[in-house]
Design an enzyme around this catalytic site. Structure first.
Site, mmCIF file in Angstrom:
data_model
loop_
_atom_site.group_PDB
_atom_site.id
_atom_site.type_symbol
_atom_site.label_atom_id
_atom_site.label_comp_id
_atom_site.label_asym_id
_atom_site.label_seq_id
_atom_site.Cartn_x
_atom_site.Cartn_y
_atom_site.Cartn_z
ATOM 1 N N ASP A 263 0.846 -1.208 0.000
ATOM 2 C CA ASP A 263 0.000 0.000 0.000
ATOM 3 C C ASP A 263 0.872 1.245 0.000
ATOM 4 O O ASP A 263 2.098 1.167 0.112
ATOM 5 C CB ASP A 263 -0.932 -0.029 1.228
ATOM 6 C CG ASP A 263 -2.174 0.842 1.015
ATOM 7 O OD1 ASP A 263 -2.281 1.511 -0.032
ATOM 8 O OD2 ASP A 263 -3.035 0.851 1.912
ATOM 9 N N HIS B 107 -10.663 -1.519 -6.666
ATOM 10 C CA HIS B 107 -10.478 -0.456 -5.668
ATOM 11 C C HIS B 107 -9.619 0.713 -6.177
ATOM 12 O O HIS B 107 -9.993 1.876 -6.022
ATOM 13 C CB HIS B 107 -9.871 -1.057 -4.398
ATOM 14 C CG HIS B 107 -9.536 -0.051 -3.345
ATOM 15 N ND1 HIS B 107 -10.487 0.755 -2.754
ATOM 16 C CD2 HIS B 107 -8.338 0.303 -2.786
ATOM 17 C CE1 HIS B 107 -9.899 1.548 -1.862
ATOM 18 N NE2 HIS B 107 -8.601 1.305 -1.863
HETATM 19 FE FE1 N7H Z 1 -7.262 2.220 -0.573
HETATM 20 N N1 N7H Z 1 -6.289 -2.475 -0.080
HETATM 21 O O1 N7H Z 1 -5.487 -3.119 0.507
HETATM 22 O O2 N7H Z 1 -7.099 -3.031 -0.807
HETATM 23 N N2 N7H Z 1 -5.803 0.997 -1.333
HETATM 24 N N3 N7H Z 1 -7.630 0.867 0.877
HETATM 25 N N4 N7H Z 1 -8.569 3.538 0.293
HETATM 26 N N5 N7H Z 1 -6.758 3.642 -1.918
HETATM 27 C C1 N7H Z 1 -4.942 1.312 -2.337
HETATM 28 O O3 N7H Z 1 -1.950 2.379 -5.112
HETATM 29 C C2 N7H Z 1 -7.154 -0.419 0.973
HETATM 30 C C3 N7H Z 1 -9.286 3.345 1.428
HETATM 31 C C4 N7H Z 1 -7.357 4.900 -2.050
HETATM 32 O O4 N7H Z 1 -3.931 6.414 -7.078
HETATM 33 C C5 N7H Z 1 -4.080 0.205 -2.612
HETATM 34 O O5 N7H Z 1 -0.982 3.068 -3.282
HETATM 35 C C6 N7H Z 1 -7.692 -1.025 2.179
HETATM 36 C C7 N7H Z 1 -10.196 4.441 1.663
HETATM 37 C C8 N7H Z 1 -6.704 5.654 -3.102
HETATM 38 O O6 N7H Z 1 -4.170 4.495 -8.100
HETATM 39 C C9 N7H Z 1 -4.430 -0.789 -1.744
HETATM 40 C C10 N7H Z 1 -8.483 -0.071 2.787
HETATM 41 C C11 N7H Z 1 -10.000 5.325 0.617
HETATM 42 C C12 N7H Z 1 -5.702 4.830 -3.592
HETATM 43 C C13 N7H Z 1 -5.542 -0.310 -0.945
HETATM 44 C C14 N7H Z 1 -8.441 1.099 1.962
HETATM 45 C C15 N7H Z 1 -8.956 4.746 -0.211
HETATM 46 C C16 N7H Z 1 -5.760 3.581 -2.832
HETATM 47 C C17 N7H Z 1 -2.982 0.124 -3.687
HETATM 48 C C18 N7H Z 1 -9.253 -0.150 4.060
HETATM 49 C C19 N7H Z 1 -10.665 6.639 0.328
HETATM 50 C C20 N7H Z 1 -4.720 5.165 -4.705
HETATM 51 C C21 N7H Z 1 -1.732 0.868 -3.277
HETATM 52 C C22 N7H Z 1 -9.000 -0.982 5.033
HETATM 53 C C23 N7H Z 1 -11.944 6.879 0.539
HETATM 54 C C24 N7H Z 1 -5.290 4.779 -6.047
HETATM 55 C C25 N7H Z 1 -1.544 2.199 -3.960
HETATM 56 C C26 N7H Z 1 -4.382 5.261 -7.165
HETATM 57 C C27 N7H Z 1 -4.901 2.504 -3.037
HETATM 58 C C28 N7H Z 1 -6.308 -1.029 0.004
HETATM 59 C C29 N7H Z 1 -9.154 2.237 2.260
HETATM 60 C C30 N7H Z 1 -8.438 5.360 -1.330
HETATM 61 C C31 N7H Z 1 -3.723 -2.146 -1.693
HETATM 62 C C32 N7H Z 1 -7.464 -2.426 2.687
HETATM 63 C C33 N7H Z 1 -11.171 4.577 2.839
HETATM 64 C C34 N7H Z 1 -7.034 7.076 -3.539
#
Ligand code: N7H
Length: 476
Positions: free
Chosen positions: A192, A332
């Site tokens: 992440d 996601h």
């Molecule tokens: Fe998310 N996951 O493990 O599935 N997230 N996220 N997120 N997220 C991202 O690209 C995760 C949450 C964003 O610019 C990655 O840096 C989990 C909330 C945004 O391409 C992974 C939870 C919100 C991005 C996860 C969670 C976001 C992103 C890939 C909760 C906003 C960048 C790593 C437990 C409302 C997207 C990466 C881009 C990436 C996960 C929460 C938003 C692996 C497990 C609540 C903007």
């Protein structure tokens, strides 16, 4: 000069932080003057970008000389809720209605579950987040020892255990980076913190000194009062501050893994099919490699390549905007930063960019939990993100994108892309949680996601002021 005034919000991922304590506090209403005096004593300890830069330089030097020891680094930041500002008598209109109302008032709109089976809405949160929270002190460091020392110091500054106490603790939550190989990976196992916006003119201070191949965005998307901040008439003390959305998110890891096991993508060995499903739900493989560039199997070299792993726009399939061959529309990362899905239709995505600064909490999955497929111990993500406007940032992403089955738009090949499988919520009916496109060979088939694997248990909206505002407006 302007860098020196900034609080530490831009750099945290760049610090080799291992642990963070989130101390949510209430200010004693009858001791507000003492609070200001105590705060003035804290301000010199708040980390500035300039300090971080110096720390990172020192680490780089240590590495060159073969000394891989971490510095005894720690960082302190403070942020206030609207209730905190009101109590401090700071009543100018800050220009963010979502912040002003607070997260509790927003919980239903965010899709959080109702604890009451009928009647009025009350989110199913940890009781601490139903109390008034006036502020948050965030302490990061390389070890629990370093952080505890800082926390003791803070408790002393605010006389927390004495007669002249100006604050008391509502709840404190400890976050820890996961151990060993899982460092940097969230609890479902995915790397992440890869994709972060870089602000115009501040690239030098970004968390990724190697530089990702991404265009920079206007400073005002993150920093209040800077070019690109669409809100005018902000009070002058708000300049260079940023709004911090905090969410206490529990993750049901064994349940998520059981779902992947039960629904492998057909046409390949089951274990590989389950792994591919996981990658297609997230938009990246566990290594961090994006499925848009590595559609069939993980590519750890790409996942580790800080130059290449963010250089994609969901256009790798000859810019075919109707195919989910590589990445489902509802994955996601695609839901939360749709890149070409909007940009190529003339809709900018910059206003929705957020800087994410989360950390994991809770223990690793035990053998018993893995075997039973049932969570027994709480774990998840202390999600924290910064933006200059919550309605355009966190709230927009959660409600208009992740929870919205028709997003991204312009996808005529499917009835509806569906929910973000990771964070998409529907108030009280999980059976509605479906998405299309998980199976590349049958892209119009909806997959029922049923249970939520990310369960919100609280949160609040905060404002993180610049150092000069802390000195000039908050502490006096
Ligand atoms: Fe998310 N996951 O493990 O599935 N997230 N996220 N997120 N997220 C991202 O690209 C995760 C949450 C964003 O610019 C990655 O840096 C989990 C909330 C945004 O391409 C992974 C939870 C919100 C991005 C996860 C969670 C976001 C992103 C890939 C909760 C906003 C960048 C790593 C437990 C409302 C997207 C990466 C881009 C990436 C996960 C929460 C938003 C692996 C497990 C609540 C903007």
């Amino acid at each position: 000069i302007f860098f020196l005034k900034l609080p530490y919000l831009l750099h945290l991922a760049g610090l080799p932080k291992k642990t963070q304590t989130y101390l949510f506090f209430q200010i004693h209403a009858n001791n507000v003057d003492a609070f200001r005096t105590h705060l003035a004593q804290l301000v010199p300890h708040i980390t500035t970008i300039a300090q971080v830069k110096a720390d990172l330089d020192q680490i780089a030097k240590n590495k060159q000389s073969g000394d891989n020891q971490l510095l005894k680094l720690s960082g302190i930041n403070i942020a206030f809720s609207q209730k905190g500002l009101t109590l401090l008598g700071i009543t100018d209109a800050i220009g963010d209605d979502v912040f002003k109302a607070g997260m509790l008032a927003d919980a239903k709109n965010l899709g959080d579950k109702n604890k009451n089976s009928s009647g009025t809405f009350a989110p199913d949160w940890d009781p601490a987040f139903l109390e008034d929270i006036h502020g948050l002190i965030l302490v990061s460091g390389d070890s629990h020892t370093t952080v505890s020392k800082q926390i003791n110091h803070i408790e002393h500054l605010f006389r927390m255990n004495g007669k002249n106490a100006s604050i008391h603790k509502v709840i404190s939550i400890v976050g820890d980076v996961r151990p060993g190989e899982e460092k940097g990976h969230e609890h479902f196992g995915f790397l992440d913190g890869i994709s972060q916006p870089t602000l115009d003119g501040l690239t030098e201070f970004e968390p990724f000194p190697n530089g990702e191949k991404v265009p920079t965005i206007a400073q005002g998307v993150t920093l209040v009062g800077r070019p690109g901040d669409k809100v005018t008439n902000r009070p002058s003390w708000a300049l260079d501050g940023s709004f911090l959305s905090f969410r206490y998110l529990f993750q049901l890891v064994p349940e998520f893994n059981s779902f992947l096991q039960a629904n492998p993508i057909p046409g390949m060995p089951a274990a590989e099919g389950s792994e591919l499903l996981g990658a297609r739900l997230v938009g990246r493989w566990k290594s961090g490699a994006p499925v848009d560039l590595a559609p069939l199997k993980d590519n750890p070299t790409l996942g580790a390549d800080t130059q290449e792993r963010n250089d994609f726009r969901y256009t790798a399939d000859n810019n075919d905007q109707q195919t989910q061959d590589r990445c489902p529309f509802a994955a996601h990362t695609r839901k939360t930063n749709p890149r070409a899905d909007l940009e190529d239709h003339g809709i900018p995505t910059d206003p929705q960019r957020i800087i994410r600064r989360g950390i994991q909490f809770g223990p690793e999955v035990s053998a018993g939990e893995a075997a039973s497929g049932k969570t027994a111990q709480g774990r998840g993500l202390l999600f924290a993100c910064y933006q200059s406007n919550i309605a355009n940032g966190f709230q927009f992403i959660q409600t208009k994108w992740a929870n919205n089955v028709n997003f991204p738009p312009f996808k005529t090949a499917v009835a509806a892309p569906g929910f973000d499988p990771i964070i998409g919520q529907e108030n009280n009916d999980n059976s509605l949680r479906t998405m299309e496109g998980t199976n590349p060979a049958s892209q119009g088939t909806a997959l029922s996601l049923s249970a939520e694997w990310v369960v919100p248990k609280g949160g609040e909206y905060f404002f993180s002021p610049s150092i000069s505002a802390l000195k000039g407006t908050f502490a006096t």
